[in-house]
Design an enzyme around this catalytic site. Structure first.
Site, PDB file in Angstrom:
ATOM      1  N   GLN A 132       7.564   7.048  -6.984  1.00 53.38           N
ATOM      2  CA  GLN A 132       8.177   6.526  -8.245  1.00 53.38           C
ATOM      3  C   GLN A 132       7.422   6.791  -9.460  1.00 53.38           C
ATOM      4  O   GLN A 132       7.664   6.776 -10.551  1.00 53.38           O
ATOM      5  CB  GLN A 132       8.811   5.221  -8.014  1.00 53.38           C
ATOM      6  CG  GLN A 132       7.738   4.047  -7.778  1.00 53.38           C
ATOM      7  CD  GLN A 132       8.565   2.680  -7.641  1.00 53.38           C
ATOM      8  OE1 GLN A 132       9.751   2.355  -8.094  1.00 53.38           O
ATOM      9  NE2 GLN A 132       7.602   1.675  -7.133  1.00 53.38           N
ATOM     10  N   THR A 172       1.971   3.325   1.061  1.00 53.47           N
ATOM     11  CA  THR A 172       2.313   1.933  -0.056  1.00 53.47           C
ATOM     12  C   THR A 172       3.308   1.125   1.021  1.00 53.47           C
ATOM     13  O   THR A 172       3.430   0.079   0.667  1.00 53.47           O
ATOM     14  CB  THR A 172       3.317   2.420  -1.304  1.00 53.47           C
ATOM     15  OG1 THR A 172       4.308   3.147  -0.917  1.00 53.47           O
ATOM     16  CG2 THR A 172       2.317   3.104  -2.247  1.00 53.47           C
ATOM     17  N   THR A 224      -4.020  -1.902  -6.958  1.00 55.68           N
ATOM     18  CA  THR A 224      -3.014  -3.126  -6.650  1.00 55.68           C
ATOM     19  C   THR A 224      -3.559  -4.576  -6.670  1.00 55.68           C
ATOM     20  O   THR A 224      -4.619  -4.632  -6.532  1.00 55.68           O
ATOM     21  CB  THR A 224      -2.218  -2.763  -5.275  1.00 55.68           C
ATOM     22  OG1 THR A 224      -1.425  -3.853  -4.883  1.00 55.68           O
ATOM     23  CG2 THR A 224      -3.262  -2.355  -4.107  1.00 55.68           C
ATOM     24  N   TYR A 265      -3.151  -2.961   4.020  1.00 62.80           N
ATOM     25  CA  TYR A 265      -2.896  -2.050   2.829  1.00 62.80           C
ATOM     26  C   TYR A 265      -3.819  -2.578   1.881  1.00 62.80           C
ATOM     27  O   TYR A 265      -4.377  -1.696   1.134  1.00 62.80           O
ATOM     28  CB  TYR A 265      -1.183  -2.279   2.251  1.00 62.80           C
ATOM     29  CG  TYR A 265      -1.258  -1.924   0.771  1.00 62.80           C
ATOM     30  CD1 TYR A 265      -0.846  -0.542   0.441  1.00 62.80           C
ATOM     31  CD2 TYR A 265      -0.783  -2.780  -0.088  1.00 62.80           C
ATOM     32  CE1 TYR A 265      -0.662  -0.059  -0.589  1.00 62.80           C
ATOM     33  CE2 TYR A 265      -0.527  -2.342  -1.325  1.00 62.80           C
ATOM     34  CZ  TYR A 265      -0.373  -0.918  -1.584  1.00 62.80           C
ATOM     35  OH  TYR A 265      -0.078  -0.536  -2.988  1.00 62.80           O
ATOM     36  N   LYS A 294      -6.783  -0.082   0.133  1.00 60.27           N
ATOM     37  CA  LYS A 294      -6.524   0.055  -1.111  1.00 60.27           C
ATOM     38  C   LYS A 294      -8.076  -0.043  -2.218  1.00 60.27           C
ATOM     39  O   LYS A 294      -8.592   0.345  -2.906  1.00 60.27           O
ATOM     40  CB  LYS A 294      -5.438  -0.397  -1.943  1.00 60.27           C
ATOM     41  CG  LYS A 294      -4.123   0.008  -1.781  1.00 60.27           C
ATOM     42  CD  LYS A 294      -3.750   1.501  -2.306  1.00 60.27           C
ATOM     43  CE  LYS A 294      -3.869   1.544  -3.834  1.00 60.27           C
ATOM     44  NZ  LYS A 294      -3.499   2.817  -4.167  1.00 60.27           N
TER      45      LYS A 294
HETATM   46  N1  LIG Z   1       4.966  -0.171  -5.570  1.00 65.64           N
HETATM   47  C1  LIG Z   1       4.484  -1.072  -6.038  1.00 65.64           C
HETATM   48  O1  LIG Z   1       4.928  -2.139  -6.220  1.00 65.64           O
HETATM   49  C2  LIG Z   1       3.012  -0.875  -6.257  1.00 65.64           C
HETATM   50  C3  LIG Z   1       2.379  -2.146  -6.884  1.00 65.64           C
HETATM   51  C4  LIG Z   1       0.952  -2.101  -7.352  1.00 65.64           C
HETATM   52  C5  LIG Z   1       0.204  -0.741  -7.092  1.00 65.64           C
HETATM   53  N2  LIG Z   1       0.808   0.262  -6.587  1.00 65.64           N
HETATM   54  C6  LIG Z   1       0.072   1.535  -6.640  1.00 65.64           C
HETATM   55  O2  LIG Z   1       0.804   2.450  -7.349  1.00 65.64           O
HETATM   56  C7  LIG Z   1       0.738   3.718  -7.064  1.00 65.64           C
HETATM   57  C8  LIG Z   1       1.742   4.526  -7.010  1.00 65.64           C
HETATM   58  O3  LIG Z   1       2.935   3.608  -6.206  1.00 65.64           O
HETATM   59  P1  LIG Z   1       4.424   4.179  -6.168  1.00 65.64           P
HETATM   60  O4  LIG Z   1       5.180   2.750  -6.140  1.00 65.64           O
HETATM   61  O5  LIG Z   1       4.842   5.148  -6.941  1.00 65.64           O
HETATM   62  O6  LIG Z   1       4.264   4.549  -4.645  1.00 65.64           O
HETATM   63  P2  LIG Z   1       5.525   5.494  -3.699  1.00 65.64           P
HETATM   64  O7  LIG Z   1       6.707   5.631  -4.531  1.00 65.64           O
HETATM   65  O8  LIG Z   1       5.079   5.274  -2.579  1.00 65.64           O
HETATM   66  O9  LIG Z   1       4.497   7.025  -4.039  1.00 65.64           O
HETATM   67  C9  LIG Z   1       3.392   7.252  -3.324  1.00 65.64           C
HETATM   68  C10 LIG Z   1       3.439   8.722  -3.060  1.00 65.64           C
HETATM   69  O10 LIG Z   1       2.334   9.217  -2.611  1.00 65.64           O
HETATM   70  C11 LIG Z   1       2.527  10.291  -1.696  1.00 65.64           C
HETATM   71  N3  LIG Z   1       1.737  10.498  -0.486  1.00 65.64           N
HETATM   72  C12 LIG Z   1       1.511   9.632   0.577  1.00 65.64           C
HETATM   73  N4  LIG Z   1       0.323  10.121   1.309  1.00 65.64           N
HETATM   74  C13 LIG Z   1       0.118  11.252   0.591  1.00 65.64           C
HETATM   75  C14 LIG Z   1      -0.933  11.942   0.772  1.00 65.64           C
HETATM   76  N5  LIG Z   1      -1.742  11.972   2.054  1.00 65.64           N
HETATM   77  N6  LIG Z   1      -1.174  13.081  -0.025  1.00 65.64           N
HETATM   78  C15 LIG Z   1      -0.437  13.122  -1.244  1.00 65.64           C
HETATM   79  N7  LIG Z   1       0.411  12.280  -1.487  1.00 65.64           N
HETATM   80  C16 LIG Z   1       0.679  11.300  -0.445  1.00 65.64           C
HETATM   81  C17 LIG Z   1       4.030   9.716  -0.861  1.00 65.64           C
HETATM   82  O11 LIG Z   1       4.670  10.593  -0.237  1.00 65.64           O
HETATM   83  P3  LIG Z   1       5.652  10.127   1.038  1.00 65.64           P
HETATM   84  O12 LIG Z   1       6.698   9.167   0.395  1.00 65.64           O
HETATM   85  O13 LIG Z   1       6.335  11.464   1.295  1.00 65.64           O
HETATM   86  O14 LIG Z   1       4.776   9.597   2.000  1.00 65.64           O
HETATM   87  C18 LIG Z   1       4.827   9.301  -2.323  1.00 65.64           C
HETATM   88  O15 LIG Z   1       5.400  10.288  -2.953  1.00 65.64           O
HETATM   89  C19 LIG Z   1       0.280   3.560  -5.826  1.00 65.64           C
HETATM   90  O16 LIG Z   1      -1.564   3.761  -5.649  1.00 65.64           O
HETATM   91  C20 LIG Z   1       0.321   2.210  -5.201  1.00 65.64           C
HETATM   92  O17 LIG Z   1      -0.585   1.711  -4.363  1.00 65.64           O
HETATM   93  C21 LIG Z   1       2.322   0.279  -6.048  1.00 65.64           C
END
Ligand SMILES: NC(=O)c1ccc[n+]([C@@H]2O[C@H](COP(=O)([O-])OP(=O)(O)OC[C@H]3O[C@@H](n4cnc5c(N)ncnc54)[C@H](OP(=O)(O)O)[C@@H]3O)[C@@H](O)[C@H]2O)c1
Length: 283
Positions: free
Chosen positions: A11, A62, A101, A125, A129
C-alpha cells in the site's frame, strides 16, 4: 532524479510510485516478484544497472500474527533485507531510506515517543523491524529510518478498509478502546518522505498529527460514512488479540517539525481518503 522503490506492490509502495512520478522523478518500482530484497545478488545487479539517486524500501513482512510463527522469514525480510539494501546503496553512493514502525517500542509510555527513546519491541514483527533499522544504520551510516504507524492507503489491506466493509454489512462492530496511536494516510507519509530526501539523514518519526484509540478511529470512519453500524468499545483483554499490540504508540513529531515538515491532523487525512474512495467508486 532517479528513485527505486522496493515493495512496490504494497500500500505504501503504490502510493509512493504515483507521488514521485507526479513530482517529476523517474521512478523504478520493484514488486516482490520483480525484486526479492533477501536476494543480495539481485539487489546489487539492480542498483548497478539503474544507478539511482535514492532507494526507498517499503518492502516488509507486515503480518504481525504470521511473524510470530514464521520467525525465520520475519528476520530475513525485515532484518536482513534492509541490511543488504543498505550495503549495496552505500557501495554505489545511493541515498537509502527505510520505513519502520511504532512496534519497535513497548507501548508503555503515556506521552509521545521521541526518536531517542529506547526501543523495546514486544513482538517478532517489532523485533525484526528493529533489527532491520540497526543493521541498516550500522552498514550504512547515511541511512534514513522513517518510523510510521497505523498506515492506510488506497487498495491496501488496512483498518480503514476493513471498517468500511463492516460498516456496510454489520449491525455492530467491536473495537478496542484502550490502545492509542496515530492513523497515518500513506499520501501524507509520502509527501513527508519526499521532503526528507533533502534533510539530514537519521531516524525520523512521521505520522499524521494528533492521536486516538482504535475505537475513536473506527467511530470517525463510521460517522463519516453516515453508517447506522454501532461501534462498541471493548478492552484489549476482552477483545483477546493473538499477538500483543503496543498499548500506546504515538510518535512525537517534534524532530520532524524542527526540520520544517508538518503533517495535518489524522482526521483531515482520513476525511480526504474516504472522500477520494467514495469518488472513485462513483458515488
Ligand atoms: N501497515 C502499517 O500499519 C504500518 C505501520 C507502520 C509501519 N509500517 C511499515 O511501512 C512499510 C510499508 O508497509 P505497507 O503497509 O505498505 O505494507 P504492505 O502493504 O504489506 O507492503 C509490503 C510489501 O512488501 C512486499 N514484500 C514482502 N516480502 C518481500 C521481499 N522479500 N522482497 C520484496 N518485497 C517483499 C509485500 O509483498 P507480499 O504482500 O506479496 O508479501 C508487499 O507488497 C513497511 O516497512 C511496514 O513495516 C506499516
Amino acid at each position: 532524479m532517479k528513485i527505486v522503490i522496493t515493495g512496490a506492490g504494497g500500500q505504501l509502495g503504490k502510493e509512493l510510485i504515483q507521488l514521485f512520478k507526479e513530482e517529476g522523478y523517474v521512478v523504478f518500482p520493484y514488486t516482490k516478484q520483480q525484486l526479492d530484497i533477501t536476494n543480495r545478488t539481485k539487489i546489487k545487479e539492480m542498483i548497478e544497472k539503474i544507478q539511482p539517486d535514492y532507494l526507498i524500501n517499503t518492502a516488509a513482512f507486515t503480518q504481525v500474527d504470521l511473524c510470530e510463527t514464521d520467525i525465520d522469514q520475519a528476520y530475513l525480510i525485515n532484518g536482513i533485507g534492509p541490511y543488504y539494501l543498505a550495503c549495496e546503496a552505500k557501495e554505489n553512493k545511493v541515498k537509502f531510506f527505510h520505513i519502520s514502525t511504532d512496534y519497535v517500542f513497548d507501548g508503555e509510555k503515556i506521552e509521545p515517543y521521541i526518536e531517542e527513546n529506547y526501543p523495546d519491541p514486544q513482538t517478532i514483527y517489532g523485533k525484526s523491524k528493529l533489527l532491520g533499522e540497526e543493521l541498516a544504520l550500522t552498514a550504512n551510516d547515511s541511512t534514513t529510518i522513517i518510523r510510521s504507524s497505523w498506515l492506510y492507503g488506497h487498495e491496501g489491506k488496512n483498518f480503514v478498509n476493513t471498517i468500511k466493509k463492516l460498516a456496510g454489512n454489520s449491525q455492530e462492530i467491536r473495537v478496542v478502546h484502550d490502545q492509542y496511536g496515530c492513523p497515518t494516510y500513506t499520501k501524507d507519509l509520502g509527501i513527508a518522505i519526499n521532503k526528507l530526501l533533502t534533510r539530514p539523514h537519521g531516524i525520523y518519526h512521521v505520522t499524521n498529527s494528533g492521536s486516538c484509540s482504535w475505537f475513536e478511529f473506527a467511530t470517525e470512519i463510521v460517522t463519516f460514512l453516515n453508517s447506522q453500524t454501532v461501534v462498541i468499545p471493548v478492552s484489549t483483554e476482552e477483545y483477546g488479540l493473538k499477538t500483543p499490540r503496543p498499548m500506546y504508540s504515538v510518535l512525537s513529531q517534534k524532530k520532524l517539525n524542527s526540520n520544517g515538515i508538518f503533517l495535518r491532523n489524522w482526521k483531515e487525512g482520513l476525511h480526504e481518503y474516504l472522500k477520494k474512495e467514495d469518488d472513485e467508486n462513483g458515488h
